[in-house]
Design a protein around this motif. Structure first.
Motif, PDB file in Angstrom:
ATOM      1  N   ASN A 152       0.841  -1.193   0.000  1.00 44.14           N
ATOM      2  CA  ASN A 152       0.000   0.000   0.000  1.00 44.14           C
ATOM      3  C   ASN A 152       0.881   1.250   0.000  1.00 44.14           C
ATOM      4  N   VAL A 153       1.041   1.897  -1.153  1.00 41.33           N
ATOM      5  CA  VAL A 153       1.833   3.120  -1.260  1.00 41.33           C
ATOM      6  C   VAL A 153       1.122   4.098  -2.197  1.00 41.33           C
ATOM      7  N   SER A 154       1.402   5.392  -2.011  1.00 39.81           N
ATOM      8  CA  SER A 154       0.821   6.424  -2.860  1.00 39.81           C
ATOM      9  C   SER A 154       1.577   6.520  -4.177  1.00 39.81           C
ATOM     10  N   LEU A 155       0.826   6.614  -5.266  1.00 41.25           N
ATOM     11  CA  LEU A 155       1.425   6.865  -6.572  1.00 41.25           C
ATOM     12  C   LEU A 155       1.437   8.348  -6.891  1.00 41.25           C
ATOM     13  N   ASP A 156       0.320   9.011  -6.610  1.00 50.43           N
ATOM     14  CA  ASP A 156       0.245  10.461  -6.800  1.00 50.43           C
ATOM     15  C   ASP A 156      -0.675  11.048  -5.730  1.00 50.43           C
TER      16      ASP A 156
END
Length: 386
Positions: free
Chosen positions: A320-324
């Motif tokens: 679970n990580v942010s792309l933008d």
């Protein structure tokens, strides 16, 4: 072959039905064998009696089916809510332990301040922090917040952000500071635009395109008022002091979160968030530029597993990580040290990417910002709505 609980119930009910009919025939045979000599009357009476018995038993059979389905649904909901309450109790215990500690003074300038090396080059005073020691990179909201500060510092006086669009290209390290390279795209009377890159160890780890304006507050003069419109927040967001809400805190990020134990809204996760943890931290007063930076900081907290659970999908995330991360600032009337109400939902999850949308309201119920984010999210389905 394994049977579900409902299938087993239907199977048991059908067996009882056939067995009851058999017992009925046997009893009637014994009764009429000793009391009636006319076999024709015996068969006629038996036919009428069994026909009536069948009708009554069919009603009982249907009732048992309905009762089985309802009880299966009830116990499923009971187990789900019991699991939630157990998790919430554990989180409340952790929060109470935090509240028993002495208040710690928090100064955001020490975490985010930058030094100006040239008109197009800024550098962080200290490295940014991870949200948790086990995370791979620094907190994405900290990168966004420092980028906002650099954009304000590199723009004409009086300009504040109205929109930012960012991309996380690499995991940033907490071992070294960030160098910020600024490209001045435009400087107008009401709007300015900056393209900003975060560089660490010679590589770009983050990019941001930020629009700034002098019109985040409108001064009304004589004459008719301009038409305005905003969405209405969920009922649970009417008052952050509600006792049925739970408090969480992350000292690594200086953020407090409060949310309903059992949300009433469908497909929306309502919660409150602020910079600074009640009962643990005391936040020093901020200037307007740092209010924007701290407000941007808190916008990156999104718990996708909770909103999916409200939608009826119990997912255990594995990545679970942010792309933008995009933020639209609608108003200057923001104070990140006060509870900000958030209406959070996800509109799409496919190809390991989730689209998240948040509407943020200040303590006057004014929608002051909207956040749109795409996350790289992988998870395993552990339960679904019946």
């Amino acid at each position: 072959m394994k049977r579900s609980s409902v299938e087993c119930s239907f199977y048991i009910i059908s067996i009882n039905f056939e067995y009851s009919l058999l017992c009925c025939y046997r009893c009637l045979f014994v009764i009429f064998f000793f009391s009636h000599e006319d076999s024709h009357n015996f068969l006629k009476f038996t036919h009428i009696y069994i026909h009536t018995y069948r009708r009554i038993y069919i009603y009982i059979y249907i009732y048992n089916i309905i009762e089985t389905v309802i009880s299966t649904r009830f116990f499923s909901l009971f187990r789900k809510n019991l699991s939630k309450m157990t998790m919430h109790t554990r989180e409340m215990d952790q929060n109470q332990q935090l509240q028993r500690q002495q208040l710690v003074e928090v100064d955001i300038t020490k975490d985010l301040d930058v030094e100006k090396l040239s008109e197009t080059h800024y550098r962080g005073i200290k490295p940014l922090s991870k949200p948790h020691p086990t995370r791979r990179g620094v907190y994405g909201g900290a990168l966004c917040a420092q980028a906002v500060l650099v954009a304000i510092r590199s723009s004409p006086e009086g300009f504040m952000p109205n929109a930012m669009h960012t991309f996380f290209t690499r995991a940033a390290s907490e071992d070294s500071v960030i160098d910020w390279k600024v490209e001045k795209i435009s400087d107008g009377r009401s709007f300015a635009n900056r393209s900003i890159s975060a560089i660490q160890n010679g590589k770009v780890v983050f990019t941001a395109n930020i629009s700034l304006t002098t019109k985040n507050t409108t001064k009304l003069g004589p004459g008719p008022k301009p038409f305005t419109y905003q969405t209405t927040p969920e009922p649970e967001l009417a008052d952050p002091s509600l006792t049925e809400m739970d408090n969480l805190g992350n000292p690594n990020l200086h953020m407090g979160v409060k949310y309903p134990l059992i949300p009433q809204s469908e497909n929306v996760f309502p919660y409150f968030i602020k910079y600074g943890i009640d009962g643990l931290e005391k936040v020093k007063p901020m200037t307007l530029e740092y209010k924007y930076a701290a407000f941007t900081w808190i916008t990156d907290w999104m718990d996708i597993e909770r909103v999916l659970d409200i939608m009826g999908h119990q997912i255990k995330g594995t990545f679970n990580v942010s792309l933008d991360h995009s933020v639209y600032f609608h108003d200057d009337d923001i104070d990140p040290t006060h509870w900000t109400a958030v209406s959070f939902k996800t509109t799409r999850l496919s190809h390991d990417r989730a689209l998240l949308v948040c509407e943020l309201y200040n303590d006057k119920n004014v929608q002051v910002a909207t956040v749109v984010q795409e996350r790289l999210f992988k998870g395993n389905l552990v339960g679904a709505k019946l």
